[in-house]
Write a protein that holds these residues in place. Structure first.
Motif, PDB file in Angstrom:
ATOM      1  N   VAL A 229       0.839  -1.190   0.000  1.00 33.65           N
ATOM      2  CA  VAL A 229       0.000   0.000   0.000  1.00 33.65           C
ATOM      3  C   VAL A 229       0.874   1.239   0.000  1.00 33.65           C
ATOM      4  N   VAL A 230       0.567   2.182  -0.921  1.00 32.86           N
ATOM      5  CA  VAL A 230       1.227   3.490  -0.967  1.00 32.86           C
ATOM      6  C   VAL A 230       0.260   4.515  -0.387  1.00 32.86           C
ATOM      7  N   SER A 231       0.680   5.212   0.672  1.00 35.23           N
ATOM      8  CA  SER A 231      -0.211   6.131   1.392  1.00 35.23           C
ATOM      9  C   SER A 231       0.349   7.544   1.361  1.00 35.23           C
ATOM     10  N   ARG A 237       1.550  13.118  -5.593  1.00 32.45           N
ATOM     11  CA  ARG A 237       2.716  12.369  -5.096  1.00 32.45           C
ATOM     12  C   ARG A 237       2.378  10.899  -4.915  1.00 32.45           C
ATOM     13  N   ARG A 238       1.137  10.622  -4.485  1.00 33.83           N
ATOM     14  CA  ARG A 238       0.747   9.217  -4.349  1.00 33.83           C
ATOM     15  C   ARG A 238       0.752   8.508  -5.704  1.00 33.83           C
ATOM     16  N   GLU A 239       0.333   9.226  -6.754  1.00 30.73           N
ATOM     17  CA  GLU A 239       0.336   8.646  -8.094  1.00 30.73           C
ATOM     18  C   GLU A 239       1.765   8.434  -8.589  1.00 30.73           C
ATOM     19  N   VAL A 240       2.663   9.390  -8.292  1.00 27.81           N
ATOM     20  CA  VAL A 240       4.077   9.216  -8.667  1.00 27.81           C
ATOM     21  C   VAL A 240       4.657   7.993  -7.966  1.00 27.81           C
ATOM     22  N   GLY A 241       4.361   7.877  -6.654  1.00 24.85           N
ATOM     23  CA  GLY A 241       4.871   6.716  -5.906  1.00 24.85           C
ATOM     24  C   GLY A 241       4.308   5.419  -6.430  1.00 24.85           C
ATOM     25  N   ARG A 242       3.012   5.380  -6.730  1.00 28.44           N
ATOM     26  CA  ARG A 242       2.415   4.142  -7.247  1.00 28.44           C
ATOM     27  C   ARG A 242       3.032   3.746  -8.585  1.00 28.44           C
ATOM     28  N   LEU A 243       3.161   4.741  -9.486  1.00 24.49           N
ATOM     29  CA  LEU A 243       3.717   4.448 -10.810  1.00 24.49           C
ATOM     30  C   LEU A 243       5.170   4.012 -10.715  1.00 24.49           C
ATOM     31  N   ALA A 244       5.975   4.699  -9.872  1.00 21.90           N
ATOM     32  CA  ALA A 244       7.387   4.327  -9.729  1.00 21.90           C
ATOM     33  C   ALA A 244       7.543   2.944  -9.122  1.00 21.90           C
ATOM     34  N   LEU A 245       6.712   2.614  -8.136  1.00 25.31           N
ATOM     35  CA  LEU A 245       6.824   1.294  -7.499  1.00 25.31           C
ATOM     36  C   LEU A 245       6.435   0.194  -8.482  1.00 25.31           C
ATOM     37  N   THR A 250       8.240  -4.263 -11.885  1.00 24.68           N
ATOM     38  CA  THR A 250       8.301  -4.869 -13.218  1.00 24.68           C
ATOM     39  C   THR A 250       9.752  -5.056 -13.665  1.00 24.68           C
ATOM     40  N   ASP A 251      10.591  -4.048 -13.370  1.00 26.51           N
ATOM     41  CA  ASP A 251      11.991  -4.109 -13.775  1.00 26.51           C
ATOM     42  C   ASP A 251      12.765  -5.115 -12.934  1.00 26.51           C
ATOM     43  N   GLY A 252      12.469  -5.155 -11.656  1.00 26.52           N
ATOM     44  CA  GLY A 252      13.143  -6.106 -10.774  1.00 26.52           C
ATOM     45  C   GLY A 252      14.403  -5.575 -10.150  1.00 26.52           C
ATOM     46  N   ARG A 253      14.965  -4.500 -10.686  1.00 28.12           N
ATOM     47  CA  ARG A 253      16.186  -3.929 -10.125  1.00 28.12           C
ATOM     48  C   ARG A 253      15.784  -2.842  -9.119  1.00 28.12           C
ATOM     49  N   ILE A 254      15.934  -3.180  -7.851  1.00 26.15           N
ATOM     50  CA  ILE A 254      15.519  -2.251  -6.814  1.00 26.15           C
ATOM     51  C   ILE A 254      16.715  -1.944  -5.923  1.00 26.15           C
ATOM     52  N   ILE A 259      16.111   3.590  -7.795  1.00 24.90           N
ATOM     53  CA  ILE A 259      14.868   4.184  -7.267  1.00 24.90           C
ATOM     54  C   ILE A 259      14.780   5.657  -7.650  1.00 24.90           C
ATOM     55  N   GLU A 260      15.867   6.418  -7.462  1.00 25.32           N
ATOM     56  CA  GLU A 260      15.850   7.847  -7.807  1.00 25.32           C
ATOM     57  C   GLU A 260      15.596   8.047  -9.296  1.00 25.32           C
ATOM     58  N   GLU A 261      16.199   7.208 -10.117  1.00 28.32           N
ATOM     59  CA  GLU A 261      16.018   7.341 -11.561  1.00 28.32           C
ATOM     60  C   GLU A 261      14.574   7.066 -11.962  1.00 28.32           C
ATOM     61  N   VAL A 262      14.003   6.006 -11.448  1.00 34.09           N
ATOM     62  CA  VAL A 262      12.632   5.636 -11.807  1.00 34.09           C
ATOM     63  C   VAL A 262      11.633   6.676 -11.270  1.00 34.09           C
ATOM     64  N   VAL A 263      11.885   7.189 -10.054  1.00 32.08           N
ATOM     65  CA  VAL A 263      10.982   8.194  -9.486  1.00 32.08           C
ATOM     66  C   VAL A 263      11.005   9.460 -10.324  1.00 32.08           C
ATOM     67  N   ASP A 264      12.180   9.896 -10.790  1.00 31.45           N
ATOM     68  CA  ASP A 264      12.253  11.091 -11.642  1.00 31.45           C
ATOM     69  C   ASP A 264      11.465  10.881 -12.926  1.00 31.45           C
TER      70      ASP A 264
END
Length: 495
Positions: A229-231, A237-245, A250-254, A259-264
């Motif tokens: 759950v993303v809260s 910001r919740r939509e950015v977090g959901r999409l980045a997660l 899907t990518d598997g590289r965490i 994380i910073e690259e995907v969030v941007d």
């Protein structure tokens, strides 16, 4: 008298001088004493006359005084007698008047008995039955007055309702805040397996801390299978977090760098989707010349909901409705659609600024040069200020239509139908109710009563009873208006 004595003495002296003898002196002396005695007697007679005169005057004065007193007494006696005669006359008049009044009372009593007997013959009612009928009418009048008093008290309560309304809202917020927050501030992200939870957390929690720091959201990992759950209160910001997660899963590289690259990238995609959504809404509603910042705010409404209804979809629907109504009324359809599309624009700013969504909407619309009519549409759509044009009234009506449409707000169709049925059954259970109609998506109940069973006074009492029973037994959003309709029809035929 002194003069006489002196004269006698001088005569004696003269006699003694002239006669030179004792006889002459004696003669003169005798004559002098006689003269003196005569004089004394004359003086005595004069004094006695004076005394008699004085006594006579005193007697006459006493007689006059006695006569005056006698006349005064006679006048007093005459006045007393006159007053006594007046009192006797008045007493006699009072006795005659009392007798006349007694006679009149006896006549009225006889007339009342005769009238009562006549009324009983005409009405076919005994005195006891007439008394019961009178009591029934008095009871009806008392009920009418009580209903009127209840209406007056209700009006007075409305005038002083702000404080009570704030209290009720505070209690409602206290009861429902937790449930509403859990439903409207979280997004669920599906996982391929529970093993992914450990990778999201990372060694000693470094991945989840990096993710929360980059996005500004909270990631809740619990025992719920295959779900994270993303809260966050901020829907963007919740939509950015959901999409980045989702991209990271899907990518598997965490790891922190990834994380910073995907969030941007996710933030850029969300910003682009916001602008695209705003431009698409402007295009669909046919509005022209809107400030770019307002377009972005319109796009942000895509990620904001109210009562489960997406604000962007709701605003576009209100804009279409307002434009249609304005065109039919020969008003400015462009202003109506602009005011309708922007009427809830302040809701996307309530997470960042203090104030109500109406105040924030007015401020941002004024800041970016919107027409005063559009600003008034935003300010007046909740009746916070007066409507300055027919366009603002149209926008408010379109807002109500969109919000009350069945299925528009968060409510399952089955629940909606069930609530309408319960409303009609609840109101129909009261005596005197003929028909019940739940309209306006359950926001209004119209109750048709039998006019012979429910009078005007009881109609107000019935609406009060139905409203209180709805409050006790049903759960519903907003408020429900209860309208009791009493209709009397006179029908005849021309043959």
């Amino acid at each position: 008298m002194l003069e006489i004595e002196r004269m006698a003495d001088w005569l004696a002296i003269v006699a003694s001088l002239l006669g030179g003898g004792a006889a002459a002196g004696a003669a003169f002396y005798i004559v002098g004493r006689r003269v003196q005695r005569g004089a004394a007697e004359a003086a005595a007679r004069a004094a006695a006359g004076e005394s008699a005169r004085l006594l006579e005057e005193a007697r006459q004065r006493m007689v006059l005084a006695a006569k005056e007193e006698l006349r005064a007494r006679e006048a007093w006696d005459e006045d007393v007698a006159r007053r006594r005669r007046e009192i006797d006359r008045r007493e006699q008049g009072l006795e005659e008047r009392v007798a006349a009044l007694e006679e009149r009372e006896r006549a009225l009593a006889a007339t009342e008995l005769e009238a009562r007997a006549r009324l009983e013959r005409i009405a076919g009612l005994t005195a006891q039955e007439a008394k019961q009928e009178l009591l029934r009418r008095l009871e009806d009048e008392a009920r009418g007055e009580a209903a009127a008093l209840a209406r007056d008290l209700k009006e007075q309560a409305k005038r002083n309702a702000d404080k009570e309304a704030q209290k009720i809202l505070a209690l409602a917020i206290q009861r429902l805040a937790a449930e509403h927050t859990a439903e409207s501030t979280v997004s669920a992200v599906a996982l391929p397996s529970d093993e992914m939870k450990g990778r999201i957390i990372g060694r000693e929690g470094r991945n989840i801390r990096a993710f929360e720091a980059a996005t500004g959201v909270d990631v809740i990992i619990d025992d719920t299978p295959d779900t994270v759950v993303v809260s966050c209160f901020d829907p963007v910001r919740r939509e950015v977090g959901r999409l980045a997660l989702e991209r990271l899963i899907t990518d598997g590289r965490i790891h922190p760098g990834r994380i910073e690259e995907v969030v941007d990238k996710a933030r850029g995609e969300v910003d682009a989707s916001i602008v695209e959504a705003g431009e698409q809404a402007i295009y669909e509603t046919g509005i022209k010349g809107m400030h770019p910042e307002l377009v972005k705010l319109v796009g942000r409404m895509k990620y904001r909901t109210s009562y489960g209804q997406n604000i962007l979809d709701h605003s576009k629907e209100v804009a279409w409705l307002a434009g249609i109504m304005a065109a039919e009324l020969k008003l400015d359809a462009q202003l109506a659609k602009r005011g309708a599309l922007l009427h809830d624009i302040g809701k996307v700013l309530t997470h960042e600024h203090d104030g109500t969504h109406v105040q924030l909407g007015v401020e941002v619309a004024t800041k970016y040069g919107e027409h005063p009519v559009v600003v008034n549409c935003i300010a007046a759509h909740h009746d916070d200020v007066a409507h300055e044009s027919p366009v603002s009234v149209i926008v408010q009506a379109a807002d109500a239509v969109s919000g009350s449409r069945p299925g528009a707000r968060r409510e399952a169709f089955e629940t909606y139908v069930k609530r309408l049925t319960q409303l009609e059954q609840l109101a129909g259970g009261f005596p005197g109710v003929e028909k019940v109609f739940a309209i306006q998506a359950g926001r209004e109940v119209r109750v048709v009563v039998t006019p012979t069973a429910i009078d005007d006074g009881k109609a107000g009492e019935l609406s009060e009873q139905i409203a209180r029973k709805i409050e006790r037994e049903l759960q519903y959003p907003g408020q429900i208006k209860v309208v009791v309709i009493r209709e009397t029809r006179a029908v005849d035929f021309a043959r």
